[in-house]
Scaffold this motif. Structure first.
Motif, PDB file in Angstrom:
ATOM      1  N   SER A  55       0.763  -0.877  -0.460  1.00  0.00           N
ATOM      2  CA  SER A  55       0.041   0.060   0.096  1.00  0.00           C
ATOM      3  C   SER A  55       0.946   1.237  -0.240  1.00  0.00           C
ATOM      4  O   SER A  55       0.082   2.263  -1.104  1.00  0.00           O
ATOM      5  N   TRP A  56       1.558   1.224   0.746  1.00  0.00           N
ATOM      6  CA  TRP A  56       3.173   2.234   0.571  1.00  0.00           C
ATOM      7  C   TRP A  56       3.534   2.884  -0.185  1.00  0.00           C
ATOM      8  O   TRP A  56       3.766   3.693  -1.007  1.00  0.00           O
ATOM      9  N   ALA A  57       4.368   1.100  -0.601  1.00  0.00           N
ATOM     10  CA  ALA A  57       4.356   1.624  -2.638  1.00  0.00           C
ATOM     11  C   ALA A  57       3.609   2.518  -3.373  1.00  0.00           C
ATOM     12  O   ALA A  57       4.283   3.143  -4.310  1.00  0.00           O
ATOM     13  N   GLU A  58       2.649   1.742  -3.580  1.00  0.00           N
ATOM     14  CA  GLU A  58       1.416   2.156  -4.527  1.00  0.00           C
ATOM     15  C   GLU A  58       1.272   3.615  -3.572  1.00  0.00           C
ATOM     16  O   GLU A  58       1.501   4.441  -5.288  1.00  0.00           O
ATOM     17  N   GLN A  59       1.181   4.228  -3.139  1.00  0.00           N
ATOM     18  CA  GLN A  59       1.221   5.012  -2.630  1.00  0.00           C
ATOM     19  C   GLN A  59       1.704   6.479  -3.224  1.00  0.00           C
ATOM     20  O   GLN A  59       2.147   7.338  -3.414  1.00  0.00           O
ATOM     21  N   CYS A  60       3.540   5.896  -3.269  1.00  0.00           N
ATOM     22  CA  CYS A  60       4.537   6.208  -3.864  1.00  0.00           C
ATOM     23  C   CYS A  60       4.434   5.440  -5.563  1.00  0.00           C
ATOM     24  O   CYS A  60       5.987   6.654  -6.144  1.00  0.00           O
ATOM     25  N   GLY A  61       3.380   5.495  -6.182  1.00  0.00           N
ATOM     26  CA  GLY A  61       3.435   5.881  -7.388  1.00  0.00           C
ATOM     27  C   GLY A  61       3.690   4.471  -8.402  1.00  0.00           C
ATOM     28  O   GLY A  61       4.014   3.706  -9.134  1.00  0.00           O
ATOM     29  N   VAL A  62       3.774   3.135  -7.157  1.00  0.00           N
ATOM     30  CA  VAL A  62       4.439   2.394  -7.552  1.00  0.00           C
ATOM     31  C   VAL A  62       3.922   0.972  -7.634  1.00  0.00           C
ATOM     32  O   VAL A  62       3.463   0.292  -6.647  1.00  0.00           O
ATOM     33  N   PRO A  63       3.279   0.705  -8.765  1.00  0.00           N
ATOM     34  CA  PRO A  63       2.064  -0.151  -8.200  1.00  0.00           C
ATOM     35  C   PRO A  63       2.177  -1.499  -8.083  1.00  0.00           C
ATOM     36  O   PRO A  63       3.730  -2.203  -8.253  1.00  0.00           O
ATOM     37  N   ALA A  64       1.538  -2.470  -7.462  1.00  0.00           N
ATOM     38  CA  ALA A  64       1.983  -3.504  -6.734  1.00  0.00           C
ATOM     39  C   ALA A  64       2.013  -4.770  -8.712  1.00  0.00           C
ATOM     40  O   ALA A  64       2.252  -6.063  -7.792  1.00  0.00           O
ATOM     41  N   ASP A  65       1.183  -4.509  -9.677  1.00  0.00           N
ATOM     42  CA  ASP A  65       1.007  -4.937 -10.709  1.00  0.00           C
ATOM     43  C   ASP A  65       2.130  -5.294 -11.925  1.00  0.00           C
ATOM     44  O   ASP A  65       2.294  -5.757 -12.599  1.00  0.00           O
ATOM     45  N   LEU A  66       3.705  -3.879 -11.294  1.00  0.00           N
ATOM     46  CA  LEU A  66       4.526  -3.568 -12.387  1.00  0.00           C
ATOM     47  C   LEU A  66       5.245  -4.445 -11.987  1.00  0.00           C
ATOM     48  O   LEU A  66       6.110  -5.898 -11.985  1.00  0.00           O
ATOM     49  N   LEU A  67       5.999  -4.960 -13.185  1.00  0.00           N
ATOM     50  CA  LEU A  67       6.543  -5.900 -14.140  1.00  0.00           C
ATOM     51  C   LEU A  67       8.111  -5.049 -14.413  1.00  0.00           C
ATOM     52  O   LEU A  67       7.894  -4.493 -15.397  1.00  0.00           O
ATOM     53  N   ARG A  68       9.074  -6.099 -14.134  1.00  0.00           N
ATOM     54  CA  ARG A  68      10.605  -4.895 -14.330  1.00  0.00           C
ATOM     55  C   ARG A  68      11.296  -6.039 -15.141  1.00  0.00           C
ATOM     56  O   ARG A  68      11.057  -7.288 -14.612  1.00  0.00           O
ATOM     57  N   VAL A  69      11.785  -5.928 -16.101  1.00  0.00           N
ATOM     58  CA  VAL A  69      12.544  -5.800 -16.946  1.00  0.00           C
ATOM     59  C   VAL A  69      14.029  -5.971 -17.181  1.00  0.00           C
ATOM     60  O   VAL A  69      14.086  -4.759 -17.405  1.00  0.00           O
ATOM     61  N   SER A  70      14.575  -6.674 -17.087  1.00  0.00           N
ATOM     62  CA  SER A  70      16.226  -6.008 -17.391  1.00  0.00           C
ATOM     63  C   SER A  70      16.863  -6.936 -18.341  1.00  0.00           C
ATOM     64  O   SER A  70      16.511  -8.378 -18.472  1.00  0.00           O
ATOM     65  N   VAL A  71      16.871  -6.081 -19.864  1.00  0.00           N
ATOM     66  CA  VAL A  71      16.968  -6.251 -20.966  1.00  0.00           C
ATOM     67  C   VAL A  71      18.717  -7.808 -21.477  1.00  0.00           C
ATOM     68  O   VAL A  71      18.982  -6.851 -21.293  1.00  0.00           O
ATOM     69  N   GLY A  72      18.924  -8.455 -21.708  1.00  0.00           N
ATOM     70  CA  GLY A  72      19.944  -8.808 -21.900  1.00  0.00           C
ATOM     71  C   GLY A  72      20.876  -9.012 -23.434  1.00  0.00           C
ATOM     72  O   GLY A  72      20.162  -8.197 -23.957  1.00  0.00           O
ATOM     73  N   LEU A  73      21.207  -9.888 -23.891  1.00  0.00           N
ATOM     74  CA  LEU A  73      21.553 -10.371 -24.966  1.00  0.00           C
ATOM     75  C   LEU A  73      21.450 -11.004 -26.874  1.00  0.00           C
ATOM     76  O   LEU A  73      21.500 -11.457 -27.592  1.00  0.00           O
ATOM     77  N   GLU A  74      20.155 -11.247 -25.879  1.00  0.00           N
ATOM     78  CA  GLU A  74      19.804 -12.333 -26.816  1.00  0.00           C
ATOM     79  C   GLU A  74      18.956 -11.667 -27.676  1.00  0.00           C
ATOM     80  O   GLU A  74      18.543  -9.635 -28.031  1.00  0.00           O
ATOM     81  N   ASP A  75      19.052 -12.572 -29.121  1.00  0.00           N
ATOM     82  CA  ASP A  75      18.661 -11.814 -30.520  1.00  0.00           C
ATOM     83  C   ASP A  75      17.272 -11.276 -30.368  1.00  0.00           C
ATOM     84  O   ASP A  75      16.501 -11.474 -29.658  1.00  0.00           O
TER      85      ASP A  75
END
Length: 498
Positions: free
Chosen positions: A450-470
């Protein structure tokens, strides 16, 4: 058997739960391939925890470290090994401060100084371990157990010198301005310790929503930390005058929202009041950003893009030669736990291609961000290209880093199904040559959603670190996950590698 190639054979299915990422005894990430695995991990479900073949090293005890300390654990106690007596003493002092009625002591195991804490002190011992990153590394544990050979100190010295010169070349400074530490958070610990010599006993001021331990370390280990998400420099100025902090901390960019503060403006306000600025450039990297005119100290998790392999923990602190306090800070950065010989050698080898690898990671991340923005299933994409303050710090020809975050239309249920269907490796950390995705808020802020949501960070956020794949093959994996989610196919058919 040869190590698993995570670029072509990612750990994304339910059967991959607990697999080390990468396939190494020193892996710093672990596969949590389904949304329910993430929840089970956060809920400390025994079945999930028992399936983990490794753990992010600051979040608990690596299996090799567990093997080292278990014989010395007494009923109701935990044991935390440190690479130096000074680091163990700091952990002991923290426990005694936080739980003065508890019982903690230093013991020796295989020549290593360890903190043994009773039940009352153990939560504080664990917090110090997690927030500071000063604990023993898996390679040091393997050496203490006789499973790996200790390299010579001469080889370790040579590796550390090469790393410092490599970093110095990236930033355009003398190697003497840079110190190496056993983790990125250990770099922050060294930076905050140095700040105490200038402005002792004061809290810090964090600007912008931060990575969890960047905020927690000053709050828990030092003298407090205030979080401000300002909309203007006037708000920053008012906070500086009211709080008179020990230092201002900024991320370049922030994690996971990937935004930057107006660093030149913040720096001018802070320095005019005698307040240093600490910057974390782990995501943006010194290859892309020039923060030296405005930040007095820059700390970096070298575990991430600098190493790129995900199997070595390390951090650095750079004292900006342009800082008004450069000489004082350089003299005050402590060597409480230097980067070990074995980890330095691994890091030096891993980072040899950093100048070629990071621009490719950046380019792949930018392309994926643009494609996600155009996809009808996507509500919002967060990427540094959209941040003017980030662009203002970019070097000529630079990229934006390897990280992006996105939200889907339809909320958390859609995010769960897309996450489960994505045919890329799933777990914490970033900067690896193989792509990684995680439901970031669930992992980092499960007990404070709830605190994170109040700070603008939604609970359903997906974060991607992009690699060297084609890039085309990687995009096909995302398109397939979106298509499977829309049709409900992931609920009907067994998941197979694609």
């Amino acid at each position: 058997m040869s190590p698993r190639n995570l670029l072509s054979d990612p750990a994304w299915q339910g059967s991959d739960l607990g697999h080390p990422l990468p396939d190494s005894p020193h892996a710093v990430s672990v596969a949590l391939p389904r949304w329910r695995d993430v929840i089970a991990y956060e809920e400390k479900d025994p079945a999930c925890r028992d399936a983990l073949q490794t753990i992010y090293p600051r979040f608990g005890l690596h299996p090799l470290i567990q093997q080292l300390v278990q014989p010395s654990e007494l009923a109701g106690t935990t044991v935390w090994p440190y690479p130096t007596e000074a680091a163990a003493q700091a952990a002991l002092a923290h426990c005694q401060r936080k739980a003065p009625e508890s019982r903690s002591e230093l013991i020796t195991i295989a020549g290593l100084t360890c903190l043994r804490s009773d039940a009352a002190a153990s939560p504080h011992a664990k917090a110090f371990w997690q927030h500071t990153g000063l604990g023993l590394s898996s390679r040091q544990a393997a050496i203490a157990l006789g499973k790996e050979t200790s390299p010579s100190s001469t080889s370790g010295d040579a590796a550390r010198e090469l790393i410092r010169k490599r970093l110095a070349g990236i930033h355009g400074v003398d190697a003497q301005q840079i110190s190496l530490h056993p983790a990125g958070m250990a770099g922050l610990y060294a930076a905050l310790s140095a700040i105490q010599t200038l402005r002792p006993g004061k809290p810090t001021l964090q600007l912008g929503f931060p990575y969890v331990d960047v905020l927690k370390q000053p709050q828990v280990v030092f003298h407090g930390g205030e979080l401000l998400q300002p909309q203007s420099l006037a708000e920053v100025e008012a906070a500086l005058d009211q709080l008179q902090p020990a230092a201002v901390i900024v991320e370049l960019p922030s994690n996971p929202l990937l935004r930057c503060m107006d660093l030149p403006g913040v720096s001018a306000l802070a320095r005019s009041r005698g307040i240093p600025v600490i910057a974390d450039d782990t995501i943006g990297t010194g290859i892309n950003l020039n923060a030296l005119p405005y930040a007095d100290l820059i700390f970096t998790s070298l575990t991430k893009s600098f190493a790129g392999r995900g199997d070595v923990m390390a951090g650095s602190v750079l004292v900006s030669p342009q800082s008004p306090w450069a000489a004082s800070l350089l003299a005050a950065v402590p060597a409480i736990a230097p980067l070990s010989d074995a980890d330095a050698i691994a890091l030096e080898i891993a980072s040899r291609d950093v100048l070629q690898r990071v621009p490719q990671l950046d380019a792949n991340a930018l392309l994926l961000a643009e494609r996600l923005e155009a996809h009808p299933a996507v509500q919002r994409v967060l990427h540094p290209k959209s941040c003017p303050n980030f662009r203002a710090l970019m070097r000529s020809g630079a990229g934006h880093g390897c990280l992006l975050s996105f939200e889907l239309k339809g909320g958390q249920e859609h995010s769960k199904r897309v996450y489960d269907a994505l045919r890329i490796s799933k777990g914490p950390s970033l900067g690896t040559d193989f792509s990684l995705v995680c439901p970031y808020t669930q992992l980092a802020h499960y007990d404070e959603l709830s605190w994170a949501e109040q700070c603008g960070v939604p609970a359903d956020l997906l974060r991607v670190s992009v690699g060297l794949e084609d890039p085309e093959a990687l995009w096909m994996r995302f398109e397939q996950a979106f298509a499977d989610e829309e049709s409900g196919e992931t609920l009907k058919k067994p998941l197979t590698t694609g």
